[in-house]
Design a protein around this motif. Structure first.
Motif, PDB file in Angstrom:
ATOM      1  N   ALA A  74      70.077 -87.220 -34.958  1.00 47.77           N
ATOM      2  CA  ALA A  74      69.727 -88.570 -35.413  1.00 47.77           C
ATOM      3  C   ALA A  74      69.760 -89.589 -34.280  1.00 47.77           C
ATOM      4  CB  ALA A  74      70.687 -89.003 -36.522  1.00 47.77           C
ATOM      5  N   ARG A  75      70.158 -89.171 -33.088  1.00 50.03           N
ATOM      6  CA  ARG A  75      70.283 -90.101 -31.955  1.00 50.03           C
ATOM      7  C   ARG A  75      68.937 -90.498 -31.343  1.00 50.03           C
ATOM      8  NH1 ARG A  75      74.937 -86.551 -29.459  1.00 50.03           N
ATOM      9  NH2 ARG A  75      76.598 -87.149 -30.889  1.00 50.03           N
ATOM     10  N   SER A  76      67.918 -89.673 -31.542  1.00 48.31           N
ATOM     11  CA  SER A  76      66.601 -89.977 -30.977  1.00 48.31           C
ATOM     12  C   SER A  76      65.521 -89.522 -31.956  1.00 48.31           C
ATOM     13  CB  SER A  76      66.421 -89.285 -29.624  1.00 48.31           C
ATOM     14  OG  SER A  76      66.544 -87.885 -29.773  1.00 48.31           O
ATOM     15  N   ARG A  77      64.291 -89.844 -31.623  1.00 48.38           N
ATOM     16  CA  ARG A  77      63.171 -89.471 -32.491  1.00 48.38           C
ATOM     17  C   ARG A  77      63.120 -87.948 -32.632  1.00 48.38           C
ATOM     18  NH1 ARG A  77      59.226 -92.582 -34.459  1.00 48.38           N
ATOM     19  NH2 ARG A  77      57.301 -91.591 -35.079  1.00 48.38           N
ATOM     20  N   LEU A  78      62.987 -87.492 -33.856  1.00 44.93           N
ATOM     21  CA  LEU A  78      62.989 -86.066 -34.168  1.00 44.93           C
ATOM     22  C   LEU A  78      61.710 -85.399 -33.667  1.00 44.93           C
ATOM     23  CD1 LEU A  78      64.983 -84.281 -35.747  1.00 44.93           C
ATOM     24  CD2 LEU A  78      63.638 -84.733 -37.790  1.00 44.93           C
ATOM     25  N   THR A  79      61.850 -84.244 -33.011  1.00 47.36           N
ATOM     26  CA  THR A  79      60.691 -83.472 -32.566  1.00 47.36           C
ATOM     27  C   THR A  79      60.488 -82.295 -33.513  1.00 47.36           C
ATOM     28  OG1 THR A  79      61.991 -81.987 -31.176  1.00 47.36           O
ATOM     29  CG2 THR A  79      61.198 -84.047 -30.150  1.00 47.36           C
ATOM     30  N   ARG A  80      59.310 -81.692 -33.454  1.00 40.90           N
ATOM     31  CA  ARG A  80      59.040 -80.496 -34.274  1.00 40.90           C
ATOM     32  C   ARG A  80      60.027 -79.391 -33.967  1.00 40.90           C
ATOM     33  NH1 ARG A  80      52.715 -79.496 -35.299  1.00 40.90           N
ATOM     34  NH2 ARG A  80      52.132 -81.640 -35.713  1.00 40.90           N
ATOM     35  N   ARG A  81      60.310 -79.218 -32.697  1.00 42.91           N
ATOM     36  CA  ARG A  81      61.223 -78.149 -32.284  1.00 42.91           C
ATOM     37  C   ARG A  81      62.617 -78.350 -32.884  1.00 42.91           C
ATOM     38  NH1 ARG A  81      62.856 -76.710 -26.074  1.00 42.91           N
ATOM     39  NH2 ARG A  81      64.347 -75.090 -26.609  1.00 42.91           N
ATOM     40  N   SER A 111      57.902 -74.058 -39.498  1.00 44.70           N
ATOM     41  CA  SER A 111      58.717 -73.673 -40.650  1.00 44.70           C
ATOM     42  C   SER A 111      60.067 -74.355 -40.520  1.00 44.70           C
ATOM     43  CB  SER A 111      58.891 -72.151 -40.704  1.00 44.70           C
ATOM     44  OG  SER A 111      59.598 -71.708 -39.561  1.00 44.70           O
ATOM     45  N   ARG A 112      60.914 -74.138 -41.492  1.00 45.49           N
ATOM     46  CA  ARG A 112      62.276 -74.657 -41.415  1.00 45.49           C
ATOM     47  C   ARG A 112      63.221 -73.640 -42.027  1.00 45.49           C
ATOM     48  NH1 ARG A 112      62.861 -79.131 -46.157  1.00 45.49           N
ATOM     49  NH2 ARG A 112      61.904 -77.878 -47.781  1.00 45.49           N
ATOM     50  N   LYS A 113      64.495 -73.728 -41.646  1.00 47.57           N
ATOM     51  CA  LYS A 113      65.507 -72.804 -42.150  1.00 47.57           C
ATOM     52  C   LYS A 113      66.213 -73.466 -43.324  1.00 47.57           C
ATOM     53  CE  LYS A 113      66.582 -71.718 -37.439  1.00 47.57           C
ATOM     54  NZ  LYS A 113      67.609 -71.870 -36.427  1.00 47.57           N
ATOM     55  N   ILE A 114      66.084 -72.866 -44.492  1.00 45.21           N
ATOM     56  CA  ILE A 114      66.765 -73.404 -45.663  1.00 45.21           C
ATOM     57  C   ILE A 114      68.174 -72.806 -45.694  1.00 45.21           C
ATOM     58  CG2 ILE A 114      66.738 -73.678 -48.168  1.00 45.21           C
ATOM     59  CD1 ILE A 114      64.372 -75.029 -46.716  1.00 45.21           C
ATOM     60  N   ALA A 115      69.178 -73.670 -45.652  1.00 51.94           N
ATOM     61  CA  ALA A 115      70.572 -73.225 -45.671  1.00 51.94           C
ATOM     62  C   ALA A 115      71.139 -73.263 -47.086  1.00 51.94           C
ATOM     63  CB  ALA A 115      71.417 -74.113 -44.758  1.00 51.94           C
ATOM     64  N   VAL A 116      70.729 -74.270 -47.850  1.00 55.71           N
ATOM     65  CA  VAL A 116      71.290 -74.479 -49.182  1.00 55.71           C
ATOM     66  C   VAL A 116      70.191 -74.951 -50.123  1.00 55.71           C
ATOM     67  CG1 VAL A 116      72.925 -75.873 -50.529  1.00 55.71           C
ATOM     68  CG2 VAL A 116      73.539 -75.115 -48.242  1.00 55.71           C
TER      69      VAL A 116
END
Length: 185
Positions: A74-81, A111-116
């Motif tokens: 959250a400290r900087s603009r989020l990248t795709r990576r 894609s993204r990793k779903i944890a919950v």
């Protein structure tokens, strides 16, 4: 859905004696209930046309990323990576938000990793505020939640994302009414 429901409560419902407004979860059986006349209308995320029903767009909103306030990402603009490496909360309600997001991420080669998996968007922002899990949520819900929980709300790192609502980066609520063969027996 809160902006729509709040406007109903402040508007016509407040000035209509005898009006019965029942707010419940949309279920897989909702189209059949609409067809039988058990339900007058439903509000949810309907990205595709629903055959035999009149669909009206009620509200449009963008998806945003929700992180706990002091999360390193959250400290900087989020990248795709970074977004794809985060562990995510997935709301498993009956709406199409999660599936729509997964389909669009796949189209973009991401894609993204779903944890919950969680059953409700009502508790997900609190959970994000207490963990390192990311939440992708409608902007209005996220910004309202930021008043109560220590969360950071930022844009998704996918400016070229297209969600089926008006072919843009929007998440929308849709009202669906039965148009033919409807009514109580």
């Amino acid at each position: 859905i809160e902006p729509v429901v709040a406007s109903w409560i402040r508007g016509p419902a407040a000035h209509s004696p005898g009006l019965r407004l029942e707010i419940g979860a949309v279920a897989l059986e909702t189209p059949e209930a609409l067809s039988r006349g058990d339900v007058d209308f439903a509000v949810d995320v309907y990205p595709d046309p629903v055959e035999g029903f009149h669909v009206s767009h009620l509200y449009f909103d963008r998806f945003v990323c929700v992180l706990r306030k002091h999360h390193p990402a959250a400290r900087s603009r989020l990248t795709r990576r970074v977004y794809s490496r985060l562990h995510h909360l997935q709301v498993t309600g009956t709406g199409g938000g999660g599936n729509i997001l997964e389909m669009e991420l796949a189209r973009l080669g991401s894609s993204r990793k779903i944890a919950v998996w969680m059953p409700s968007l009502a508790t997900a922002p609190f959970t994000a505020s207490q963990t390192d899990w990311a939440l992708t949520a409608p902007s209005t819900r996220a910004r309202l939640s930021a008043k109560f929980f220590a969360i950071a709300v930022g844009p998704l790192p996918f400016p070229d994302a297209r969600f089926p609502f008006r072919r843009s980066r929007t998440n929308g609520l849709t009202q669906v009414r039965c148009t033919s063969g409807c009514g109580r027996a």
